[in-house]
Motif scaffolding. Structure first.
Motif, PDB file in Angstrom:
ATOM      1  N   VAL A  87      37.107   9.298  53.973  1.00 47.16           N
ATOM      2  CA  VAL A  87      38.460   9.262  54.399  1.00 47.16           C
ATOM      3  C   VAL A  87      39.415  10.015  54.187  1.00 47.16           C
ATOM      4  CG1 VAL A  87      40.207   7.626  54.873  1.00 47.16           C
ATOM      5  CG2 VAL A  87      37.831   6.672  55.061  1.00 47.16           C
ATOM      6  N   THR A  88      39.714  10.606  52.981  1.00 47.86           N
ATOM      7  CA  THR A  88      40.707  11.255  52.516  1.00 47.86           C
ATOM      8  C   THR A  88      40.431  12.718  53.040  1.00 47.86           C
ATOM      9  OG1 THR A  88      39.844  11.430  50.188  1.00 47.86           O
ATOM     10  CG2 THR A  88      41.587   9.755  50.757  1.00 47.86           C
ATOM     11  N   THR A  89      39.149  13.108  52.686  1.00 51.32           N
ATOM     12  CA  THR A  89      39.009  14.414  53.394  1.00 51.32           C
ATOM     13  C   THR A  89      39.136  14.591  54.657  1.00 51.32           C
ATOM     14  OG1 THR A  89      37.197  14.736  51.520  1.00 51.32           O
ATOM     15  CG2 THR A  89      37.204  16.239  53.347  1.00 51.32           C
ATOM     16  N   ALA A  90      38.697  13.665  55.425  1.00 50.79           N
ATOM     17  CA  ALA A  90      39.152  13.683  57.013  1.00 50.79           C
ATOM     18  C   ALA A  90      40.438  13.640  57.097  1.00 50.79           C
ATOM     19  CB  ALA A  90      38.431  12.604  57.603  1.00 50.79           C
ATOM     20  N   PHE A  91      41.430  13.108  56.461  1.00 51.53           N
ATOM     21  CA  PHE A  91      42.870  12.688  56.639  1.00 51.53           C
ATOM     22  C   PHE A  91      43.399  14.276  56.283  1.00 51.53           C
ATOM     23  CE2 PHE A  91      47.023  11.590  54.766  1.00 51.53           C
ATOM     24  CZ  PHE A  91      47.546  11.046  55.973  1.00 51.53           C
ATOM     25  N   PHE A  92      42.962  14.646  55.267  1.00 55.40           N
ATOM     26  CA  PHE A  92      43.582  16.183  54.758  1.00 55.40           C
ATOM     27  C   PHE A  92      43.220  17.093  55.751  1.00 55.40           C
ATOM     28  CE2 PHE A  92      42.485  20.100  52.736  1.00 55.40           C
ATOM     29  CZ  PHE A  92      43.938  20.368  52.145  1.00 55.40           C
ATOM     30  N   THR A  93      41.871  16.844  56.492  1.00 53.87           N
ATOM     31  CA  THR A  93      41.687  18.209  57.492  1.00 53.87           C
ATOM     32  C   THR A  93      42.448  18.111  58.542  1.00 53.87           C
ATOM     33  OG1 THR A  93      39.184  18.099  56.530  1.00 53.87           O
ATOM     34  CG2 THR A  93      39.692  19.062  58.719  1.00 53.87           C
ATOM     35  N   LEU A  94      42.668  16.811  59.120  1.00 51.16           N
ATOM     36  CA  LEU A  94      43.388  16.419  60.514  1.00 51.16           C
ATOM     37  C   LEU A  94      44.813  16.990  59.929  1.00 51.16           C
ATOM     38  CD1 LEU A  94      43.636  15.093  63.027  1.00 51.16           C
ATOM     39  CD2 LEU A  94      44.362  13.159  61.922  1.00 51.16           C
ATOM     40  N   THR A  95      45.386  16.554  58.902  1.00 52.22           N
ATOM     41  CA  THR A  95      46.892  16.940  58.683  1.00 52.22           C
ATOM     42  C   THR A  95      46.886  18.586  58.350  1.00 52.22           C
ATOM     43  OG1 THR A  95      47.079  14.758  57.593  1.00 52.22           O
ATOM     44  CG2 THR A  95      48.717  16.540  57.010  1.00 52.22           C
ATOM     45  N   ALA A  96      46.100  19.087  57.904  1.00 52.91           N
ATOM     46  CA  ALA A  96      46.179  20.633  57.729  1.00 52.91           C
ATOM     47  C   ALA A  96      46.002  21.222  58.986  1.00 52.91           C
ATOM     48  CB  ALA A  96      44.976  21.035  56.740  1.00 52.91           C
ATOM     49  N   THR A  97      45.230  20.851  59.977  1.00 52.51           N
ATOM     50  CA  THR A  97      45.038  21.292  61.316  1.00 52.51           C
ATOM     51  C   THR A  97      46.093  21.081  62.270  1.00 52.51           C
ATOM     52  OG1 THR A  97      42.477  20.872  61.035  1.00 52.51           O
ATOM     53  CG2 THR A  97      43.393  21.148  63.399  1.00 52.51           C
ATOM     54  N   THR A  98      47.042  19.924  62.071  1.00 53.97           N
ATOM     55  CA  THR A  98      48.007  19.460  62.811  1.00 53.97           C
ATOM     56  C   THR A  98      49.050  20.466  62.306  1.00 53.97           C
ATOM     57  OG1 THR A  98      47.256  17.360  62.879  1.00 53.97           O
ATOM     58  CG2 THR A  98      49.672  17.823  63.299  1.00 53.97           C
ATOM     59  N   ALA A  99      49.232  20.711  60.826  1.00 56.50           N
ATOM     60  CA  ALA A  99      50.242  21.656  60.366  1.00 56.50           C
ATOM     61  C   ALA A  99      50.220  23.063  60.728  1.00 56.50           C
ATOM     62  CB  ALA A  99      50.254  21.479  58.845  1.00 56.50           C
ATOM     63  N   VAL A 100      48.682  23.627  60.734  1.00 61.66           N
ATOM     64  CA  VAL A 100      48.762  24.844  61.277  1.00 61.66           C
ATOM     65  C   VAL A 100      49.050  25.090  62.865  1.00 61.66           C
ATOM     66  CG1 VAL A 100      46.963  26.546  61.974  1.00 61.66           C
ATOM     67  CG2 VAL A 100      47.055  25.395  59.617  1.00 61.66           C
ATOM     68  N   PHE A 101      48.620  23.770  63.532  1.00 61.67           N
ATOM     69  CA  PHE A 101      48.914  23.975  65.109  1.00 61.67           C
ATOM     70  C   PHE A 101      50.625  24.078  65.060  1.00 61.67           C
ATOM     71  CE2 PHE A 101      50.383  21.179  68.471  1.00 61.67           C
ATOM     72  CZ  PHE A 101      49.947  21.891  69.677  1.00 61.67           C
TER      73      PHE A 101
END
Length: 112
Positions: A87-101
């Motif tokens: 869950v935390t890995t998916a949350f980190f990936t989603l947040t990092a992707t949103t930040a880059v976007f």
């Protein structure tokens, strides 16, 4: 024969250019809307309870830190991510992707 090929090439170029401009405008509008929603949610949360907002941001920071640690650490042999690690890995990936976007498309947002 050469005029048809040139006209067809120009038409393809024009369609591609207009398509890229429209896509860029849509992505910019989406980034602006996302920034406005995040700001509104932060304002709403702060007006409801500043202590809960700070506590919630602290918990989110811990989840992001743990997710980043689990993402970039050396994998254990034969182990796979389960439970809170997944869950935390998916949350980190989603947040990092949103930040880059937002970094790429939200920098030109003049709505702020």
């Amino acid at each position: 024969m050469g005029v048809r090929r040139a006209a067809k090439g120009f038409a393809e170029f024009l369609v591609e250019t207009v398509g890229e401009a429209v896509a860029e405008a849509l992505l910019g509008a989406l980034a602006c809307a996302l920034l406005l929603c995040l700001g509104f949610l932060l304002h709403l949360s702060w007006s409801f309870s500043p202590r809960s907002t700070v506590l919630g941001l602290g918990v989110l920071s811990l989840l992001l830190a743990y997710g980043g640690w689990r993402t970039f650490r050396d994998p254990v042999e034969g182990g796979r991510r389960r439970g809170i690690a997944a869950v935390t890995t998916a949350f980190f990936t989603l947040t990092a992707t949103t930040a880059v976007f937002l970094l790429v498309h939200g920098t030109g947002c003049d709505c702020l």
